[in-house]
Design an enzyme around this catalytic site. Structure first.
Site, short mmCIF file in Angstrom:
data_model
loop_
_atom_site.label_atom_id
_atom_site.label_comp_id
_atom_site.label_asym_id
_atom_site.label_seq_id
_atom_site.Cartn_x
_atom_site.Cartn_y
_atom_site.Cartn_z
N ASP A 94 -11.65 1.98 3.22
CA ASP A 94 -11.35 0.40 2.74
C ASP A 94 -13.12 0.39 3.12
OD1 ASP A 94 -10.02 -0.93 3.01
OD2 ASP A 94 -9.60 -1.09 4.96
N LYS A 99 0.80 -1.11 -0.23
CA LYS A 99 -0.25 -0.34 0.24
C LYS A 99 0.40 1.22 -0.04
CE LYS A 99 -4.14 -2.74 2.16
NZ LYS A 99 -4.29 -2.93 3.31
N GLN A 137 -5.20 -2.20 9.26
CA GLN A 137 -4.75 -3.55 8.88
C GLN A 137 -5.44 -4.50 9.68
OE1 GLN A 137 -3.44 -3.77 5.78
NE2 GLN A 137 -4.21 -6.11 6.12
#
Ligand code: NAP
Length: 284
Positions: free
Chosen positions: A119, A52, A96
């Site tokens: 997300d 990322k 995460q």
């Protein structure tokens, strides 16, 4: 049979994000910023976080990494999320997952400001997706749709079967196929006659988490098969949920693992962060 090249489509998406970012910087002096929070030292999570960061560099974003020790408390993690919520140069926050077992994923996701939730896991964003009026789409299912579009595979009126009903992949995947007028069936561990249902699918999406779970007898001739799985085979090698070697010749299109859905997830994250930045700055 055509192999859907996720790396290529992902590179195209990142190129377009990069061009838009350069324009945003030049015209408005604004640099999109993504904060990635990782707790503990799970090796798979570390690889994802590094990828990322690399993608952020490539498209011209500012990225900040917050690597916290495994013993971080819930309060400490929430305090960081609140700090990032208020940080003006951060437009997207990604925590995460999975978090260490003593931390509550749900509470952490709910603490992220919905307009920074790149997300699209926050209840507000999930609700907007249900209504079809969303700002962000969850990265993996949206990446799948982007691949279908890139290969001009139409969903409308097709029998679509999604195996898996997780909040991260299966459920939103089914919703996005429905938004594009697919006739969608969701299968899970209690589904009866799974093979038979799958063998009716024009578009079959596997998000099970079991290596080579989808076998040739479960696939209709000419089907489009999308493999979301990131599993390990008996030799520890990365593979998908689909028995690629035996299934591929039955398909019109199939995604490989690696090089299929995986790279798309990251390019969608870049798209979402750019969009978050524009929305937060009242730009189109
Ligand atoms: P998950 O939360 O474990 O969900 C798995 C789903 O599969 C569940 O709904 C489960 O049903 C269903 N399932 C399990 N065994 C089954 C069986 N025998 N028959 C039918 N359905 C069965 O996993 P996930 O987070 O959705 O991830 C799925 C896979 O995608 C994993 O391999 C993961 O690593 C991968 N993944 C890849 C990306 C990417 O970027 N490419 C992103 C996210 C995830 P129940 O609900 O009934 O238990």
């Amino acid at each position: 049979m055509k192999i859907i090249d996720g790396k290529m489509v992902s590179a195209q998406v990142k190129e377009s994000v990069k061009a838009e970012t350069a324009e945003l910087i030049e015209k408005n002096g604004i640099v999109p910023g993504l904060a990635v929070v990782i707790v503990g030292d799970d090796p798979a999570s570390r690889v994802y976080v590094n990828n990322k960061k690399k993608a952020c560099e490539l498209v011209g974003f500012k990225s900040e990494e917050y690597a916290l020790p495994a013993e971080t408390t819930q309060d400490e993690l929430l305090e960081l999320v609140h700090k990032l919520n208020d940080k003006e140069d951060i437009n997207g926050i990604l925590v995460q997952l999975p978090l260490p077992a003593h931390l509550d994923d749900k509470a952490v996701i709910e603490a992220i400001r919905p307009d920074k939730d790149v997300d699209a896991f926050h209840a507000v964003n999930v609700g907007k997706i249900m209504l079809g009026e969303y700002d962000f789409l969850p990265c993996t299912p949206a990446g799948v749709m982007e691949m279908l579009h890139a290969y001009e595979i139409s969903v409308s009126g097709k029998n679509c079967v999604v195996i898996g009903r997780s909040n991260i992949v299966g459920k939103p995947m089914a919703m996005l196929l429905l938004h594009e007028n697919g006739t969608v069936t969701i299968c899970h561990s209690r589904t009866k006659n799974l093979a038979e249902i799958c063998s009716q699918a024009d578009i079959l999406v596997a998000a099970v988490g079991k290596p080579k779970f989808v076998t040739a007898d479960m696939v209709k001739d000419g089907a489009v098969v999308i493999d979301v799985g990131m599993d390990r085979d008996e030799n520890g090698k990365l593979c998908g949920d689909v028995d690629f070697e035996n299934v591929k010749d039955k398909c019109s299109y199939i995604t490989p693992v690696p090089g299929g859905v995986g790279p798309m997830t990251i390019s969608t994250l870049m798209k979402n962060t750019l969009k978050a930045c524009k929305l937060q700055n009242n730009l189109k």
